[in-house]
Design an enzyme around this catalytic site. Structure first.
Site, PDB file in Angstrom:
ATOM      1  N   ARG A  36       0.820  -1.222   0.000  1.00  0.00           N
ATOM      2  CA  ARG A  36       0.000   0.000   0.000  1.00  0.00           C
ATOM      3  C   ARG A  36       0.849   1.265   0.000  1.00  0.00           C
ATOM      4  NH1 ARG A  36      -5.509  -0.213   1.354  1.00  0.00           N
ATOM      5  NH2 ARG A  36      -6.331  -2.187   0.609  1.00  0.00           N
ATOM      6  N   ARG A  40      -3.245   6.864   0.677  1.00  0.00           N
ATOM      7  CA  ARG A  40      -3.753   8.072   1.326  1.00  0.00           C
ATOM      8  C   ARG A  40      -2.832   8.705   2.353  1.00  0.00           C
ATOM      9  NH1 ARG A  40      -9.288   5.431   2.916  1.00  0.00           N
ATOM     10  NH2 ARG A  40      -7.815   3.714   2.982  1.00  0.00           N
ATOM     11  N   ARG A  49      -6.470  12.196  -5.709  1.00  0.00           N
ATOM     12  CA  ARG A  49      -7.685  11.482  -5.336  1.00  0.00           C
ATOM     13  C   ARG A  49      -8.846  12.442  -5.033  1.00  0.00           C
ATOM     14  NH1 ARG A  49     -11.581   9.491  -3.899  1.00  0.00           N
ATOM     15  NH2 ARG A  49     -12.007   7.703  -2.543  1.00  0.00           N
ATOM     16  N   ASP A  85      -6.606  -2.382  -7.697  1.00  0.00           N
ATOM     17  CA  ASP A  85      -7.160  -3.054  -6.529  1.00  0.00           C
ATOM     18  C   ASP A  85      -7.414  -4.512  -6.871  1.00  0.00           C
ATOM     19  OD1 ASP A  85      -8.311  -2.245  -3.705  1.00  0.00           O
ATOM     20  OD2 ASP A  85      -9.579  -3.820  -4.511  1.00  0.00           O
ATOM     21  N   TYR A 160     -14.916 -11.526  -0.905  1.00  0.00           N
ATOM     22  CA  TYR A 160     -15.569 -10.212  -1.025  1.00  0.00           C
ATOM     23  C   TYR A 160     -16.878 -10.323  -1.788  1.00  0.00           C
ATOM     24  CZ  TYR A 160     -11.740  -7.709   1.086  1.00  0.00           C
ATOM     25  OH  TYR A 160     -10.821  -7.252   1.993  1.00  0.00           O
TER      26      TYR A 160
HETATM   27  O1  CP3 Z   1      -0.073  -1.403  -2.608  1.00  0.00           O
HETATM   28  C1  CP3 Z   1      -0.292  -0.430  -3.350  1.00  0.00           C
HETATM   29  O2  CP3 Z   1       0.128   0.706  -3.107  1.00  0.00           O
HETATM   30  C2  CP3 Z   1      -1.029  -0.663  -4.657  1.00  0.00           C
HETATM   31  C3  CP3 Z   1      -2.438  -0.465  -4.641  1.00  0.00           C
HETATM   32  C4  CP3 Z   1      -3.365  -1.420  -3.893  1.00  0.00           C
HETATM   33  C5  CP3 Z   1      -4.633  -1.003  -3.411  1.00  0.00           C
HETATM   34  N1  CP3 Z   1      -5.287  -2.091  -2.925  1.00  0.00           N
HETATM   35  C6  CP3 Z   1      -5.143   0.371  -3.479  1.00  0.00           C
HETATM   36  C7  CP3 Z   1      -6.305   0.763  -2.660  1.00  0.00           C
HETATM   37  C8  CP3 Z   1      -3.238  -2.785  -3.607  1.00  0.00           C
HETATM   38  C9  CP3 Z   1      -2.062  -3.726  -3.865  1.00  0.00           C
HETATM   39  C10 CP3 Z   1      -4.466  -3.201  -3.007  1.00  0.00           C
HETATM   40  C11 CP3 Z   1      -4.746  -4.586  -2.619  1.00  0.00           C
HETATM   41  C12 CP3 Z   1      -5.951  -4.887  -1.845  1.00  0.00           C
HETATM   42  N2  CP3 Z   1      -7.216  -4.352  -1.983  1.00  0.00           N
HETATM   43  C13 CP3 Z   1      -6.031  -5.907  -0.875  1.00  0.00           C
HETATM   44  C14 CP3 Z   1      -4.883  -6.810  -0.478  1.00  0.00           C
HETATM   45  C15 CP3 Z   1      -3.922  -6.121   0.410  1.00  0.00           C
HETATM   46  C16 CP3 Z   1      -4.399  -5.952   1.824  1.00  0.00           C
HETATM   47  O3  CP3 Z   1      -4.480  -4.793   2.249  1.00  0.00           O
HETATM   48  O4  CP3 Z   1      -4.649  -6.953   2.487  1.00  0.00           O
HETATM   49  C17 CP3 Z   1      -7.345  -5.927  -0.376  1.00  0.00           C
HETATM   50  C18 CP3 Z   1      -7.883  -6.844   0.694  1.00  0.00           C
HETATM   51  C19 CP3 Z   1      -8.086  -4.945  -1.099  1.00  0.00           C
HETATM   52  C20 CP3 Z   1      -9.539  -4.617  -0.979  1.00  0.00           C
HETATM   53  C21 CP3 Z   1      -9.727  -3.203  -0.586  1.00  0.00           C
HETATM   54  N3  CP3 Z   1      -9.610  -2.132  -1.439  1.00  0.00           N
HETATM   55  C22 CP3 Z   1     -10.045  -2.700   0.692  1.00  0.00           C
HETATM   56  C23 CP3 Z   1     -10.274  -3.552   1.917  1.00  0.00           C
HETATM   57  C24 CP3 Z   1     -10.111  -1.303   0.572  1.00  0.00           C
HETATM   58  C25 CP3 Z   1     -10.509  -0.302   1.624  1.00  0.00           C
HETATM   59  C26 CP3 Z   1      -9.479  -0.222   2.679  1.00  0.00           C
HETATM   60  C27 CP3 Z   1      -8.969   1.166   2.856  1.00  0.00           C
HETATM   61  O5  CP3 Z   1      -7.737   1.337   2.848  1.00  0.00           O
HETATM   62  O6  CP3 Z   1      -9.793   2.084   3.033  1.00  0.00           O
HETATM   63  C28 CP3 Z   1      -9.809  -0.963  -0.754  1.00  0.00           C
HETATM   64  C29 CP3 Z   1      -9.708   0.401  -1.327  1.00  0.00           C
HETATM   65  C30 CP3 Z   1      -8.320   0.818  -1.707  1.00  0.00           C
HETATM   66  N4  CP3 Z   1      -7.466   0.073  -2.447  1.00  0.00           N
HETATM   67  C31 CP3 Z   1      -7.713   2.078  -1.426  1.00  0.00           C
HETATM   68  C32 CP3 Z   1      -6.441   2.045  -2.028  1.00  0.00           C
HETATM   69  C33 CP3 Z   1      -5.410   3.144  -2.073  1.00  0.00           C
HETATM   70  C34 CP3 Z   1      -8.344   3.241  -0.679  1.00  0.00           C
HETATM   71  C35 CP3 Z   1      -9.231   3.953  -1.645  1.00  0.00           C
HETATM   72  C36 CP3 Z   1      -9.177   5.445  -1.578  1.00  0.00           C
HETATM   73  O7  CP3 Z   1      -8.175   6.058  -2.008  1.00  0.00           O
HETATM   74  O8  CP3 Z   1     -10.175   6.007  -1.144  1.00  0.00           O
END
Ligand code: CP3
Length: 350
Positions: A36, A40, A49, A85, A160
């Site tokens: 990640r 943010r 964003r 994602d 999911y």
């Molecule tokens: O790692 C990186 O920087 C690359 C981008 C990336 C995102 N999601 C961006 C994202 C990666 C590799 C993921 C993987 C992901 N997504 C996983 C596996 C990794 C982990 O954390 O266990 C999972 C379970 C998801 C599903 C997902 N997407 C969730 C649970 C959420 C919300 C959580 C949160 O942080 O609020 C997302 C949204 C998401 N994916 C965001 C980002 C930057 C936040 C969205 C935003 O900017 O508003």
């Protein structure tokens, strides 16, 4: 096929440390990237964003490239990870997902009738915007560091769509596995086939390595994981390894699965923070390449406390064949970017 060969042939990366470690070599310093890392906690990410939704960002290759490169420019990480994602693959099977920012699947897939309605489309028909994003990232990175592509593991991804979003208990996922195992296997098998196709597309578009995220390895007890989940994860790793780039497998939350996970043959094993890295290496063996595993909350500790813990992890990693430094899970959105730079400097200097 042609694209894959030409993209591999053109690689002359200026910083090969991450790929060297993935191949089991010992680079000049321990490479570091953070799960990640594009997100943010970075003001420059929030600036992008603030103008578009997360979904829109994922579908706009130029914006994906911009935020993928941000943490490379700022911190000097040794690898970039594609901004996208794990849940965008639902576009290929016709399951709408919204991000608020937590993912929401409005029509969960729980019964045989729900499963029968899935479309099982091909990645190149429905996920071309991800492959365009890979090409945009490669061009924006200009071969400074390698680009990691990724997907969710079959069970994490399916959970999911079965739960309708994130979950604590995984009640619907486990009920499907325990009450209708044939249906559960059919769903995971279909998802696995899609994920292989999806990762092939990412490699063809130019990614240099792949990470598979099993974020919810703790959902099942080990024996049930072995029965209902492991065969699909094993097929995914096996088929994806044939694409010729290193495969990192990160299974979070169930360190007692490590011995089984090792047998799947991934090039690099991602270790979460629930086990000391030294102990994980005891389990997987000193011939394994490991990635991990600092608790992300250490980024809120005093800088010297963080540095000492990070150096301890680098030391532990020296017992493995090679080590890629990372967190034991994704970075918190409340993290101060200045402390991330401190961590990178500590790891590079250790
Ligand atoms: O790692 C990186 O920087 C690359 C981008 C990336 C995102 N999601 C961006 C994202 C990666 C590799 C993921 C993987 C992901 N997504 C996983 C596996 C990794 C982990 O954390 O266990 C999972 C379970 C998801 C599903 C997902 N997407 C969730 C649970 C959420 C919300 C959580 C949160 O942080 O609020 C997302 C949204 C998401 N994916 C965001 C980002 C930057 C936040 C969205 C935003 O900017 O508003």
């Amino acid at each position: 096929m042609r694209a894959r060969v030409s993209s591999r042939a053109s690689v002359a990366l200026r910083n090969e440390t991450f790929l060297q470690a993935c191949r089991g070599q010992r680079p000049e310093h321990t490479p570091i990237w953070l799960m990640r890392q594009a997100g943010r906690y970075l003001p420059e990410y929030r600036a992008v964003r603030s103008k578009v939704s997360f979904e829109q960002m994922c579908r706009t290759p130029e914006l994906c490239a911009e935020v993928t490169v941000q943490p490379i420019d700022r911190f000097g990480f040794d690898a970039a990870i594609l901004f996208s994602d794990i849940l965008v693959v639902f576009d290929a099977i016709g399951v709408p997902v919204a991000f608020n920012p937590a993912p929401v699947v409005g029509e969960p897939v729980r019964t045989a009738a729900d499963v029968a309605k899935l479309r099982w489309g091909r990645a190149d028909e429905h996920l071309g915007y991800v492959f365009d994003a890979v090409r945009a990232c490669k061009s924006a990175l200009a071969d400074r560091v390698p680009l990691i592509g990724f997907c969710g593991a079959p069970m994490t991804t399916a959970s999911y769509m079965i739960e309708g979003g994130g979950s604590r208990e995984f009640e619907h996922t486990k009920q499907m596995a325990f009450r209708e195992p044939a249906l559960f296997h059919r769903v995971l098998d279909g998802i696995t086939t899609l994920l292989v196709d999806y990762l092939r597309g990412q490699v063809d578009a130019g990614v240099d390595a792949l990470q598979i995220f099993e974020s919810w390895g703790a959902a099942f007890a080990p024996a049930d994981y072995a029965t209902h989940v492991l065969p699909h994860l094993g097929r995914l790793v096996r088929e994806v390894k044939a694409f010729g780039v290193p495969v990192i497998l990160f299974v979070r939350g169930n360190a007692s699965l490590l011995a089984d996970i090792r047998e799947l043959g991934a090039d690099v094993l991602g270790i979460d923070w629930s086990i000391e890295l030294a102990e994980a290496i005891e389990v997987v063996g000193t011939e394994a390449v490991v990635q991990g595993n600092l608790d992300p909350q250490y980024l809120f500790a005093p800088p010297d406390v963080l540095a000492a813990r990070a150096r301890g992890i680098v030391e532990a990693g020296r017992r493995a064949r090679a080590h890629v430094f990372n967190l034991g899970h994704g970075i918190s959105r409340h993290t101060d970017p200045a402390i991330v730079q401190h961590l990178v400097d500590v790891v590079h200097g250790a």
